[in-house]
Design a protein around this motif. Sequence first.
Motif, PDB file in Angstrom:
ATOM      1  N   PHE A  16       0.832  -1.210   0.000  1.00 53.53           N
ATOM      2  CA  PHE A  16       0.000   0.000   0.000  1.00 53.53           C
ATOM      3  C   PHE A  16       0.861   1.253   0.000  1.00 53.53           C
ATOM      4  O   PHE A  16       0.576   2.216  -0.715  1.00 53.53           O
ATOM      5  CB  PHE A  16      -0.953   0.024   1.200  1.00 53.53           C
ATOM      6  N   ALA A  17       1.928   1.260   0.790  1.00 53.15           N
ATOM      7  CA  ALA A  17       2.814   2.428   0.842  1.00 53.15           C
ATOM      8  C   ALA A  17       3.486   2.653  -0.510  1.00 53.15           C
ATOM      9  O   ALA A  17       3.605   3.789  -0.965  1.00 53.15           O
ATOM     10  CB  ALA A  17       3.866   2.241   1.931  1.00 53.15           C
ATOM     11  N   GLY A  18       3.922   1.590  -1.143  1.00 51.53           N
ATOM     12  CA  GLY A  18       4.559   1.713  -2.449  1.00 51.53           C
ATOM     13  C   GLY A  18       3.597   2.159  -3.528  1.00 51.53           C
ATOM     14  O   GLY A  18       3.945   2.961  -4.399  1.00 51.53           O
ATOM     15  N   TYR A  19       2.373   1.668  -3.475  1.00 49.97           N
ATOM     16  CA  TYR A  19       1.394   2.000  -4.505  1.00 49.97           C
ATOM     17  C   TYR A  19       0.900   3.438  -4.372  1.00 49.97           C
ATOM     18  O   TYR A  19       0.841   4.187  -5.351  1.00 49.97           O
ATOM     19  CB  TYR A  19       0.218   1.031  -4.446  1.00 49.97           C
ATOM     20  N   PHE A  20       0.543   3.826  -3.171  1.00 52.99           N
ATOM     21  CA  PHE A  20      -0.058   5.138  -2.972  1.00 52.99           C
ATOM     22  C   PHE A  20       0.969   6.239  -2.708  1.00 52.99           C
ATOM     23  O   PHE A  20       0.714   7.401  -3.007  1.00 52.99           O
ATOM     24  CB  PHE A  20      -1.059   5.106  -1.812  1.00 52.99           C
ATOM     25  N   GLY A  21       2.118   5.915  -2.150  1.00 53.49           N
ATOM     26  CA  GLY A  21       3.071   6.951  -1.784  1.00 53.49           C
ATOM     27  C   GLY A  21       4.343   6.956  -2.592  1.00 53.49           C
ATOM     28  O   GLY A  21       5.180   7.839  -2.421  1.00 53.49           O
ATOM     29  N   GLY A  22       4.554   5.963  -3.424  1.00 56.32           N
ATOM     30  CA  GLY A  22       5.764   5.900  -4.221  1.00 56.32           C
ATOM     31  C   GLY A  22       6.893   5.204  -3.483  1.00 56.32           C
ATOM     32  O   GLY A  22       6.715   4.637  -2.397  1.00 56.32           O
ATOM     33  N   GLY A  24       9.605   6.430  -2.043  1.00 62.04           N
ATOM     34  CA  GLY A  24      10.021   7.046  -0.775  1.00 62.04           C
ATOM     35  C   GLY A  24       9.186   6.550   0.394  1.00 62.04           C
ATOM     36  O   GLY A  24       9.712   6.255   1.467  1.00 62.04           O
ATOM     37  N   ALA A  25       7.894   6.453   0.192  1.00 64.26           N
ATOM     38  CA  ALA A  25       7.015   5.942   1.251  1.00 64.26           C
ATOM     39  C   ALA A  25       7.294   4.472   1.520  1.00 64.26           C
ATOM     40  O   ALA A  25       7.255   4.028   2.672  1.00 64.26           O
ATOM     41  CB  ALA A  25       5.558   6.140   0.860  1.00 64.26           C
ATOM     42  N   PHE A  26       7.587   3.711   0.470  1.00 58.83           N
ATOM     43  CA  PHE A  26       7.923   2.298   0.631  1.00 58.83           C
ATOM     44  C   PHE A  26       9.152   2.136   1.512  1.00 58.83           C
ATOM     45  O   PHE A  26       9.171   1.337   2.445  1.00 58.83           O
ATOM     46  CB  PHE A  26       8.159   1.669  -0.747  1.00 58.83           C
ATOM     47  N   VAL A  27      10.198   2.930   1.241  1.00 56.73           N
ATOM     48  CA  VAL A  27      11.437   2.850   2.014  1.00 56.73           C
ATOM     49  C   VAL A  27      11.192   3.286   3.454  1.00 56.73           C
ATOM     50  O   VAL A  27      11.696   2.668   4.398  1.00 56.73           O
ATOM     51  CB  VAL A  27      12.546   3.687   1.343  1.00 56.73           C
TER      52      VAL A  27
END
Length: 60
Positions: A16-22, A24-27
């Motif tokens: 979800f973090a990678g999909y919605f936040g890109g 940077g959010a994934f990391v």
Amino acid sequence: MSMAVVGMIAGMALAFAGYFGGFGAFVLVAALGAVGFVVGRFLDGDMDFGEFFRVRERRR
């Protein structure tokens, strides 16, 4: 809760973090998850804080 369920929840949070936040959010979510894991192990007594700062001897 089994470790498989915990792993699935962590994977879903990262997705979800990678999909919605890109990326940077994934990391950020992955790093905060790792910090939370270490703090949790420390609070459960499975890990000693001195393990991070202990100097290991070299054996030849």
